[in-house]
Design a protein around this motif. Structure first.
Motif, mmCIF file in Angstrom:
data_model
loop_
_atom_site.group_PDB
_atom_site.id
_atom_site.type_symbol
_atom_site.label_atom_id
_atom_site.label_comp_id
_atom_site.label_asym_id
_atom_site.label_seq_id
_atom_site.Cartn_x
_atom_site.Cartn_y
_atom_site.Cartn_z
ATOM 1 N N VAL A 1 -117.452 45.998 101.488
ATOM 2 C CA VAL A 1 -118.190 46.661 102.571
ATOM 3 C C VAL A 1 -118.084 45.866 103.881
ATOM 4 O O VAL A 1 -118.823 46.112 104.826
ATOM 5 N N GLY A 2 -117.167 44.899 103.903
ATOM 6 C CA GLY A 2 -116.847 44.232 105.167
ATOM 7 C C GLY A 2 -117.687 43.013 105.504
ATOM 8 O O GLY A 2 -117.679 42.552 106.646
ATOM 9 N N LEU A 3 -118.410 42.463 104.518
ATOM 10 C CA LEU A 3 -119.217 41.272 104.798
ATOM 11 C C LEU A 3 -118.354 40.015 104.725
ATOM 12 O O LEU A 3 -117.440 39.925 103.896
ATOM 13 N N GLN A 4 -118.666 39.042 105.579
ATOM 14 C CA GLN A 4 -117.974 37.750 105.530
ATOM 15 C C GLN A 4 -118.595 36.914 104.410
ATOM 16 O O GLN A 4 -119.796 36.624 104.441
ATOM 17 N N VAL A 5 -117.772 36.553 103.435
ATOM 18 C CA VAL A 5 -118.267 35.845 102.245
ATOM 19 C C VAL A 5 -117.741 34.419 102.236
ATOM 20 O O VAL A 5 -116.552 34.186 102.423
ATOM 21 N N VAL A 6 -118.643 33.456 102.032
ATOM 22 C CA VAL A 6 -118.250 32.051 101.882
ATOM 23 C C VAL A 6 -118.920 31.504 100.626
ATOM 24 O O VAL A 6 -119.803 32.146 100.048
ATOM 25 N N THR A 7 -118.504 30.308 100.209
ATOM 26 C CA THR A 7 -119.153 29.679 99.051
ATOM 27 C C THR A 7 -120.439 28.990 99.527
ATOM 28 O O THR A 7 -120.607 28.709 100.726
ATOM 29 N N LEU A 8 -121.302 28.655 98.569
ATOM 30 C CA LEU A 8 -122.529 27.937 98.940
ATOM 31 C C LEU A 8 -122.182 26.552 99.493
ATOM 32 O O LEU A 8 -122.853 26.054 100.404
ATOM 33 N N ASP A 9 -121.131 25.938 98.966
ATOM 34 C CA ASP A 9 -120.727 24.628 99.493
ATOM 35 C C ASP A 9 -120.286 24.732 100.949
ATOM 36 O O ASP A 9 -120.528 23.821 101.743
ATOM 37 N N GLU A 10 -119.646 25.832 101.293
ATOM 38 C CA GLU A 10 -119.251 26.022 102.702
ATOM 39 C C GLU A 10 -120.478 26.278 103.573
ATOM 40 O O GLU A 10 -120.581 25.758 104.689
ATOM 41 N N ALA A 11 -121.405 27.059 103.066
ATOM 42 C CA ALA A 11 -122.600 27.391 103.868
ATOM 43 C C ALA A 11 -123.604 26.235 103.884
ATOM 44 O O ALA A 11 -124.340 26.048 104.837
ATOM 45 N N ARG A 12 -123.669 25.494 102.784
ATOM 46 C CA ARG A 12 -124.565 24.345 102.572
ATOM 47 C C ARG A 12 -126.034 24.729 102.417
ATOM 48 O O ARG A 12 -126.720 24.221 101.555
ATOM 49 N N TRP A 13 -126.556 25.547 103.272
ATOM 50 C CA TRP A 13 -127.941 26.026 103.147
ATOM 51 C C TRP A 13 -127.988 27.438 103.704
ATOM 52 O O TRP A 13 -127.071 27.851 104.427
ATOM 53 N N LEU A 14 -129.043 28.155 103.366
ATOM 54 C CA LEU A 14 -129.139 29.565 103.755
ATOM 55 C C LEU A 14 -130.482 29.836 104.430
ATOM 56 O O LEU A 14 -131.493 29.225 104.091
ATOM 57 N N ASP A 15 -130.457 30.763 105.388
ATOM 58 C CA ASP A 15 -131.715 31.157 106.038
ATOM 59 C C ASP A 15 -132.562 31.997 105.094
ATOM 60 O O ASP A 15 -133.794 31.895 105.097
ATOM 61 N N LEU A 16 -131.888 32.829 104.323
ATOM 62 C CA LEU A 16 -132.591 33.875 103.595
ATOM 63 C C LEU A 16 -131.758 34.307 102.395
ATOM 64 O O LEU A 16 -130.530 34.370 102.503
ATOM 65 N N THR A 17 -132.436 34.561 101.282
ATOM 66 C CA THR A 17 -131.762 35.239 100.159
ATOM 67 C C THR A 17 -132.544 36.493 99.830
ATOM 68 O O THR A 17 -133.779 36.462 99.780
ATOM 69 N N ILE A 18 -131.825 37.587 99.623
ATOM 70 C CA ILE A 18 -132.460 38.841 99.203
ATOM 71 C C ILE A 18 -131.918 39.176 97.817
ATOM 72 O O ILE A 18 -130.706 39.287 97.630
ATOM 73 N N ASP A 19 -132.821 39.335 96.860
ATOM 74 C CA ASP A 19 -132.389 39.544 95.473
ATOM 75 C C ASP A 19 -133.378 40.464 94.765
ATOM 76 O O ASP A 19 -134.524 40.604 95.206
ATOM 77 N N GLY A 20 -132.942 41.055 93.688
ATOM 78 C CA GLY A 20 -133.821 41.858 92.847
ATOM 79 C C GLY A 20 -134.541 40.963 91.845
ATOM 80 O O GLY A 20 -134.407 39.740 91.867
#
Ligand SMILES: O=C(CO)[C@H](O)[C@H](O)COP(=O)(O)O
Length: 261
Positions: free
Chosen positions: A70-89
């Motif tokens: 669907v066109g999202l830019q995907v990286v690994t967690l190691d590349e991102a290091r930390w996240l602002d937000l996670t949305i999950d079920g």
């Protein structure tokens, strides 16, 4: 082919779309796994097509494939290091926002991603709300090596745990043991009721063969519950507020979907 959503999927879709309002331009976002999270990933894809910029870390190979499609830019967690937000079920959530997760087999990556996030937003339909966790079987990810010893150690812990039932089942798929994205096994613990989720989580994780369990304690900050009639509940643990809103029921995505997860 677009098809009308079932009431359950409508509720999931409404929660998923509303949770995307927490995503701001430039954020690094963890993407959950499961049918509710899939609605969120698709909606985020639409927002990105409309100009939103986000970097995403998926919690499973399945979600990663959907996110890219669907066109999202995907990286690994190691590349991102930390996240602002996670949305999950979630499979269950209680009044203190403790969760059971892992029905879709992604609990290990889901917990690592949630723990690396500033905030975790859970999206759910009303069936996921419980007084006490445990009606949904608790998934435990375990290494294949010595699985019978690990099962025996789990049984020993359950013997003195505050639970109703104590049966342990190896999750199967296509007549073979289910393998997680890390190549591990899942043991589903039918407990009926978990009296002390935090204690059980710590005890299970002390078994050498257990990699992680599906009890998520102190990780979720906000729960967004969608209802099939268009109602939305926003529950925020930090200030204890419950805000009720109504979804726009004439939004095409609130009526039709390409498919679930
Ligand atoms: O924990 C999960 C996957 O490991 C899911 O979030 C959980 O199983 C809920 O799935 P769904 O949204 O399909 O009901």
């Amino acid at each position: 082919m677009p098809h009308p959503l079932t009431p359950g999927d409508l509720a999931k879709s409404i929660a998923a779309r509303r949770a995307c309002d927490y995503v701001e331009d430039g954020m690094k976002v963890g993407l959950g796994t499961g049918s509710t999270a899939a609605f969120m990933v698709r909606h985020l894809g639409q927002l990105v097509a409309d100009g939103l910029r986000v970097t995403c870390v998926p919690t499973s190979a399945r979600t990663g494939a959907l996110a890219r499609s669907v066109g999202l830019q995907v990286v690994t967690l190691d590349e991102a290091r930390w996240l602002d937000l996670t949305i999950d079920g979630a499979d269950e959530f209680d009044r203190d926002f403790n969760l059971i997760k892992g029905g879709g087999g992604a609990l290990l990556h889901e917990k690592i991603v949630a723990a690396a996030s500033e905030r975790m937003v859970v999206i759910a339909d009303p069936s996921k709300r419980v007084e006490t966790l445990g009606a949904f079987p608790l998934p435990v990810e375990a290494v294949a090596f010595g699985l019978q010893s690990t099962r025996a150690a789990i049984a020993e812990i359950l013997a003195s745990a505050d639970v109703l039932n104590r049966s342990v089942t190896l999750r199967m798929e296509d007549d073979a043991p289910y393998a997680t994205d890390e190549g591990n096994r899942i043991l589903d613990l039918d407990l009926g009721r978990i009296g002390d989720a935090r204690r059980l989580s710590i005890q299970l994780n002390q078994i050498p063969g257990v990699v992680e369990n599906g009890l998520f304690c102190d990780l979720c900050d906000i729960v967004v519950v969608g209802h099939p009639d268009g109602r939305i509940e926003l529950r925020d643990l930090a200030n204890g507020t419950v805000i009720e809103e109504r979804a726009e029921m004439d939004e095409p995505d609130n009526i039709f979907a390409e498919s679930g997860d």
